[in-house]
Design a protein around this motif. Structure first.
Motif, PDB file in Angstrom:
ATOM      1  N   MET A 134       0.816  -1.189   0.000  1.00 49.34           N
ATOM      2  CA  MET A 134       0.000   0.000   0.000  1.00 49.34           C
ATOM      3  C   MET A 134       0.862   1.255   0.000  1.00 49.34           C
ATOM      4  SD  MET A 134      -2.986   0.625  -0.393  1.00 49.34           S
ATOM      5  CE  MET A 134      -4.589   0.896   0.148  1.00 49.34           C
ATOM      6  N   ARG A 135       1.984   1.210   0.678  1.00 52.44           N
ATOM      7  CA  ARG A 135       2.867   2.369   0.732  1.00 52.44           C
ATOM      8  C   ARG A 135       3.356   2.753  -0.663  1.00 52.44           C
ATOM      9  NH1 ARG A 135       6.875   4.327   4.773  1.00 52.44           N
ATOM     10  NH2 ARG A 135       8.494   5.368   3.594  1.00 52.44           N
ATOM     11  N   SER A 136       3.633   1.762  -1.490  1.00 49.06           N
ATOM     12  CA  SER A 136       4.130   2.066  -2.829  1.00 49.06           C
ATOM     13  C   SER A 136       3.065   2.766  -3.670  1.00 49.06           C
ATOM     14  CB  SER A 136       4.619   0.798  -3.533  1.00 49.06           C
ATOM     15  OG  SER A 136       3.543  -0.089  -3.782  1.00 49.06           O
ATOM     16  N   ARG A 137       1.804   2.385  -3.496  1.00 51.70           N
ATOM     17  CA  ARG A 137       0.729   3.052  -4.239  1.00 51.70           C
ATOM     18  C   ARG A 137       0.514   4.467  -3.726  1.00 51.70           C
ATOM     19  NH1 ARG A 137      -2.572   0.928  -7.612  1.00 51.70           N
ATOM     20  NH2 ARG A 137      -4.396   1.962  -6.770  1.00 51.70           N
ATOM     21  N   PHE A 138       0.647   4.677  -2.422  1.00 47.50           N
ATOM     22  CA  PHE A 138       0.549   6.026  -1.861  1.00 47.50           C
ATOM     23  C   PHE A 138       1.664   6.900  -2.433  1.00 47.50           C
ATOM     24  CE2 PHE A 138       1.718   9.198   1.337  1.00 47.50           C
ATOM     25  CZ  PHE A 138       0.526   9.870   1.449  1.00 47.50           C
ATOM     26  N   SER A 139       2.871   6.356  -2.471  1.00 45.55           N
ATOM     27  CA  SER A 139       4.007   7.094  -3.043  1.00 45.55           C
ATOM     28  C   SER A 139       3.756   7.404  -4.510  1.00 45.55           C
ATOM     29  CB  SER A 139       5.297   6.289  -2.890  1.00 45.55           C
ATOM     30  OG  SER A 139       5.608   6.096  -1.536  1.00 45.55           O
ATOM     31  N   ALA A 140       3.215   6.431  -5.232  1.00 49.75           N
ATOM     32  CA  ALA A 140       2.921   6.644  -6.654  1.00 49.75           C
ATOM     33  C   ALA A 140       1.877   7.734  -6.835  1.00 49.75           C
ATOM     34  CB  ALA A 140       2.457   5.339  -7.295  1.00 49.75           C
ATOM     35  N   PHE A 141       0.884   7.769  -5.969  1.00 42.76           N
ATOM     36  CA  PHE A 141      -0.133   8.814  -6.040  1.00 42.76           C
ATOM     37  C   PHE A 141       0.494  10.180  -5.772  1.00 42.76           C
ATOM     38  CE2 PHE A 141      -3.558  11.484  -4.451  1.00 42.76           C
ATOM     39  CZ  PHE A 141      -4.516  11.288  -5.419  1.00 42.76           C
ATOM     40  N   CYS A 142       1.356  10.244  -4.772  1.00 39.47           N
ATOM     41  CA  CYS A 142       2.003  11.509  -4.410  1.00 39.47           C
ATOM     42  C   CYS A 142       2.928  12.024  -5.507  1.00 39.47           C
ATOM     43  CB  CYS A 142       2.793  11.357  -3.119  1.00 39.47           C
ATOM     44  SG  CYS A 142       1.733  11.148  -1.680  1.00 39.47           S
ATOM     45  N   THR A 143       3.522  11.111  -6.251  1.00 40.37           N
ATOM     46  CA  THR A 143       4.453  11.502  -7.320  1.00 40.37           C
ATOM     47  C   THR A 143       3.800  11.460  -8.696  1.00 40.37           C
ATOM     48  OG1 THR A 143       5.299   9.236  -7.513  1.00 40.37           O
ATOM     49  CG2 THR A 143       6.463  10.729  -6.011  1.00 40.37           C
ATOM     50  N   ALA A 144       2.490  11.249  -8.730  1.00 39.11           N
ATOM     51  CA  ALA A 144       1.710  11.210  -9.977  1.00 39.11           C
ATOM     52  C   ALA A 144       2.224  10.154 -10.954  1.00 39.11           C
ATOM     53  CB  ALA A 144       1.679  12.584 -10.644  1.00 39.11           C
ATOM     54  N   ASN A 145       2.572   8.991 -10.430  1.00 36.80           N
ATOM     55  CA  ASN A 145       3.052   7.888 -11.258  1.00 36.80           C
ATOM     56  C   ASN A 145       1.843   7.061 -11.706  1.00 36.80           C
ATOM     57  OD1 ASN A 145       4.313   5.703 -12.421  1.00 36.80           O
ATOM     58  ND2 ASN A 145       5.822   5.474 -10.800  1.00 36.80           N
ATOM     59  N   ILE A 146       1.155   7.572 -12.716  1.00 40.55           N
ATOM     60  CA  ILE A 146      -0.097   6.972 -13.178  1.00 40.55           C
ATOM     61  C   ILE A 146       0.109   5.553 -13.694  1.00 40.55           C
ATOM     62  CG2 ILE A 146      -1.935   7.179 -14.895  1.00 40.55           C
ATOM     63  CD1 ILE A 146      -1.631  10.243 -14.589  1.00 40.55           C
ATOM     64  N   ARG A 147       1.161   5.331 -14.438  1.00 39.23           N
ATOM     65  CA  ARG A 147       1.404   3.982 -14.985  1.00 39.23           C
ATOM     66  C   ARG A 147       1.539   2.945 -13.873  1.00 39.23           C
ATOM     67  NH1 ARG A 147       3.559   3.920 -20.673  1.00 39.23           N
ATOM     68  NH2 ARG A 147       3.337   6.065 -21.338  1.00 39.23           N
ATOM     69  N   TYR A 148       2.234   3.298 -12.800  1.00 40.13           N
ATOM     70  CA  TYR A 148       2.397   2.365 -11.680  1.00 40.13           C
ATOM     71  C   TYR A 148       1.051   2.105 -11.002  1.00 40.13           C
ATOM     72  CZ  TYR A 148       4.055   0.137  -7.442  1.00 40.13           C
ATOM     73  OH  TYR A 148       4.257  -0.751  -6.420  1.00 40.13           O
ATOM     74  N   LEU A 149       0.272   3.147 -10.817  1.00 36.15           N
ATOM     75  CA  LEU A 149      -1.033   2.979 -10.185  1.00 36.15           C
ATOM     76  C   LEU A 149      -1.914   2.026 -10.988  1.00 36.15           C
ATOM     77  CD1 LEU A 149      -1.668   6.655  -9.105  1.00 36.15           C
ATOM     78  CD2 LEU A 149      -1.315   4.695  -7.582  1.00 36.15           C
ATOM     79  N   ILE A 150      -1.895   2.162 -12.297  1.00 37.00           N
ATOM     80  CA  ILE A 150      -2.690   1.276 -13.152  1.00 37.00           C
ATOM     81  C   ILE A 150      -2.118  -0.138 -13.122  1.00 37.00           C
ATOM     82  CG2 ILE A 150      -3.355   0.794 -15.531  1.00 37.00           C
ATOM     83  CD1 ILE A 150      -3.595   3.869 -15.893  1.00 37.00           C
ATOM     84  N   LYS A 151      -0.810  -0.247 -13.226  1.00 33.90           N
ATOM     85  CA  LYS A 151      -0.154  -1.553 -13.241  1.00 33.90           C
ATOM     86  C   LYS A 151      -0.425  -2.346 -11.958  1.00 33.90           C
ATOM     87  CE  LYS A 151       4.413  -3.662 -13.577  1.00 33.90           C
ATOM     88  NZ  LYS A 151       5.847  -3.414 -13.659  1.00 33.90           N
ATOM     89  N   THR A 152      -0.521  -1.665 -10.835  1.00 33.80           N
ATOM     90  CA  THR A 152      -0.706  -2.341  -9.556  1.00 33.80           C
ATOM     91  C   THR A 152      -2.171  -2.437  -9.129  1.00 33.80           C
ATOM     92  OG1 THR A 152      -0.315  -0.273  -8.362  1.00 33.80           O
ATOM     93  CG2 THR A 152       1.592  -1.717  -8.723  1.00 33.80           C
ATOM     94  N   HIS A 153      -3.080  -2.027  -9.996  1.00 32.66           N
ATOM     95  CA  HIS A 153      -4.515  -2.157  -9.731  1.00 32.66           C
ATOM     96  C   HIS A 153      -4.964  -3.489 -10.326  1.00 32.66           C
ATOM     97  CE1 HIS A 153      -8.208  -0.340  -8.420  1.00 32.66           C
ATOM     98  NE2 HIS A 153      -8.789  -0.593  -9.567  1.00 32.66           N
TER      99      HIS A 153
END
Length: 51
Positions: free
Chosen positions: A1-20
């Motif tokens: 969950m921490r990695s997705r929070f970090s991705a949200f904070c850094t606007a890493n959209i590809r990571y958010l989609i990849k990990t959904h």
């Protein structure tokens, strides 16, 4: 969950989609996330190290 929070904070959209989970993805996820991130105020909060 921490990695997705970090991705949200850094606007890493590809990571958010990849990990959904695939069953929960929508065809417009990238656009929706970009719009959401564009309207989210950045407070400058720091993510503390877990080490």
């Amino acid at each position: 969950m921490r990695s997705r929070f970090s991705a949200f904070c850094t606007a890493n959209i590809r990571y958010l989609i990849k990990t959904h989970h695939r069953s929960k993805r929508q065809h417009n996820d990238e656009i929706t996330l970009a719009e959401t991130l564009g309207h989210t105020p950045q407070t400058g909060e720091k993510i503390p190290s877990s080490v």
